[in-house]
Design a protein around this motif. Structure first.
Motif, PDB file in Angstrom:
ATOM      1  N   ILE A  44      -2.607  10.794  -2.304  1.00 59.78           N
ATOM      2  CA  ILE A  44      -3.294   9.498  -2.311  1.00 59.78           C
ATOM      3  C   ILE A  44      -2.451   8.408  -2.967  1.00 59.78           C
ATOM      4  O   ILE A  44      -2.687   7.209  -2.746  1.00 59.78           O
ATOM      5  N   THR A  45      -1.451   8.784  -3.759  1.00 61.69           N
ATOM      6  CA  THR A  45      -0.571   7.810  -4.414  1.00 61.69           C
ATOM      7  C   THR A  45       0.698   7.542  -3.607  1.00 61.69           C
ATOM      8  O   THR A  45       1.586   6.820  -4.080  1.00 61.69           O
ATOM      9  N   ALA A  46       0.783   8.091  -2.410  1.00 57.32           N
ATOM     10  CA  ALA A  46       2.007   7.975  -1.612  1.00 57.32           C
ATOM     11  C   ALA A  46       2.246   6.548  -1.142  1.00 57.32           C
ATOM     12  O   ALA A  46       1.322   5.820  -0.782  1.00 57.32           O
ATOM     13  N   VAL A  47       3.519   6.178  -1.124  1.00 62.75           N
ATOM     14  CA  VAL A  47       3.955   4.886  -0.605  1.00 62.75           C
ATOM     15  C   VAL A  47       4.406   5.034   0.842  1.00 62.75           C
ATOM     16  O   VAL A  47       4.265   4.115   1.650  1.00 62.75           O
ATOM     17  N   ILE A  48       4.926   6.213   1.182  1.00 65.12           N
ATOM     18  CA  ILE A  48       5.408   6.475   2.530  1.00 65.12           C
ATOM     19  C   ILE A  48       4.992   7.885   2.950  1.00 65.12           C
ATOM     20  O   ILE A  48       5.090   8.836   2.161  1.00 65.12           O
ATOM     21  N   ILE A  49       4.501   8.023   4.187  1.00 64.78           N
ATOM     22  CA  ILE A  49       4.094   9.312   4.741  1.00 64.78           C
ATOM     23  C   ILE A  49       4.619   9.411   6.166  1.00 64.78           C
ATOM     24  O   ILE A  49       4.501   8.465   6.952  1.00 64.78           O
ATOM     25  N   ASP A  50       5.197  10.558   6.492  1.00 64.55           N
ATOM     26  CA  ASP A  50       5.724  10.805   7.838  1.00 64.55           C
ATOM     27  C   ASP A  50       4.993  11.988   8.462  1.00 64.55           C
ATOM     28  O   ASP A  50       5.103  13.117   7.977  1.00 64.55           O
ATOM     29  N   LEU A  51       4.228  11.728   9.514  1.00 62.99           N
ATOM     30  CA  LEU A  51       3.511  12.775  10.251  1.00 62.99           C
ATOM     31  C   LEU A  51       4.014  12.883  11.688  1.00 62.99           C
ATOM     32  O   LEU A  51       3.357  13.483  12.543  1.00 62.99           O
ATOM     33  N   PHE A  98      -6.052   5.301   0.010  1.00 65.10           N
ATOM     34  CA  PHE A  98      -4.587   5.203   0.017  1.00 65.10           C
ATOM     35  C   PHE A  98      -4.170   3.732  -0.069  1.00 65.10           C
ATOM     36  O   PHE A  98      -3.611   3.160   0.865  1.00 65.10           O
ATOM     37  N   THR A  99      -4.415   3.119  -1.203  1.00 71.81           N
ATOM     38  CA  THR A  99      -4.152   1.690  -1.369  1.00 71.81           C
ATOM     39  C   THR A  99      -2.674   1.375  -1.546  1.00 71.81           C
ATOM     40  O   THR A  99      -2.259   0.228  -1.352  1.00 71.81           O
ATOM     41  N   GLN A 100      -1.871   2.359  -1.913  1.00 69.38           N
ATOM     42  CA  GLN A 100      -0.439   2.121  -2.136  1.00 69.38           C
ATOM     43  C   GLN A 100       0.411   2.428  -0.908  1.00 69.38           C
ATOM     44  O   GLN A 100       1.623   2.211  -0.927  1.00 69.38           O
ATOM     45  N   LEU A 101      -0.215   2.948   0.132  1.00 69.56           N
ATOM     46  CA  LEU A 101       0.523   3.339   1.335  1.00 69.56           C
ATOM     47  C   LEU A 101       1.114   2.107   2.021  1.00 69.56           C
ATOM     48  O   LEU A 101       0.393   1.209   2.443  1.00 69.56           O
ATOM     49  N   HIS A 102       2.434   2.098   2.132  1.00 70.75           N
ATOM     50  CA  HIS A 102       3.130   0.953   2.720  1.00 70.75           C
ATOM     51  C   HIS A 102       3.733   1.284   4.081  1.00 70.75           C
ATOM     52  O   HIS A 102       3.830   0.415   4.955  1.00 70.75           O
TER      53      HIS A 102
END
Length: 231
Positions: free
Chosen positions: A94-101, A117-121
């Motif tokens: 939930i603290t991730a800035v970047i996620i690759d799926l 996920f408010t920090q997801l950029h």
């Protein structure tokens, strides 16, 4: 066995136990990092971000350590090419800035996956998946080959500089993930739709709960007594 041999054996046992405990912590404490095999690769989007952020690699995660207890939080997660068909829960990241799926045969993704996920950029998804919250929830939405790139999460409380969500009066709107918001009572307002003003009546609530508990306990006691007499 000599005393020296006993001491050496004890030291080896302690070392093995420490290794096992550390491995167990990684598996149970940060399971998302080990959802699939492999390790975060240099040159990947998340790998490059991790290097630039001076993060620490753990499996498929980029971690940041913070706080007095040196607690690790996930700031980058790469689950690309993990044969994922469904994505329902990513709360550990939930603290991730970047996620690759990307590069996954995703056929179903829960609408609440990125709630909070408010920090997801930056988010990378396989086509034909769409950016969560819709294109209007991101500054940039772009298809690159077989990847849908969502970048620059927008504050869902505002659209074009104007409030776009109708939170109740006496409440504040706060972002809660792509296209999502949460309304919280402002000042000393509380209760249903923030209509009540003043200090929350904690003593009264606890008193009612206590009285209810005593009453239920009394009813159960009487019922058990009657059953005992019947028997």
């Amino acid at each position: 066995m000599t005393a020296r041999g006993d001491a050496l054996l004890a030291a080896v046992a302690v070392s093995l136990m420490s290794v096992c405990l550390h491995a167990g912590f990684q598996q149970t404490g940060l399971q998302e990092c080990h959802r699939c095999d492999g390790r975060l690769q240099d040159g990947s989007a998340v790998g490059n971000f991790c290097i630039a952020s001076a993060g620490q690699v753990d499996g498929r995660c980029c971690l940041r350590h913070q706080g007095e207890q040196d607690r690790a939080t996930i700031i980058g997660l790469d689950l690309s090419n993990c044969s994922l068909g469904n994505v329902e829960d990513l709360h550990e990241a939930i603290t991730a800035v970047i996620i690759d799926l990307s590069a996954n045969p995703i056929v179903n993704m829960s609408d609440s996956v990125f709630q909070g996920f408010t920090q997801l950029h930056s988010l990378r998804l396989p086509l034909p998946c769409q950016c969560p919250g819709g294109n209007e929830s991101w500054e940039t939405v772009e298809d690159i080959g077989s990847v849908c790139l969502c970048e620059g999460q927008r504050d869902a409380c505002y659209s074009g500089g104007n409030m776009s969500w109708n939170c109740p009066e006496n409440s504040l709107c706060g972002p809660y993930g792509p296209g999502l918001v949460q309304c919280s009572c402002s000042g000393d307002y509380h209760g249903y739709k923030c209509l009540r003003k003043g200090q929350f009546p904690m003593a009264e609530v606890l008193g009612i709960l206590g009285a209810s508990t005593i009453m239920v306990s009394g009813i159960l006691w009487v019922t058990q007594r009657r059953k005992a007499k019947t028997v």
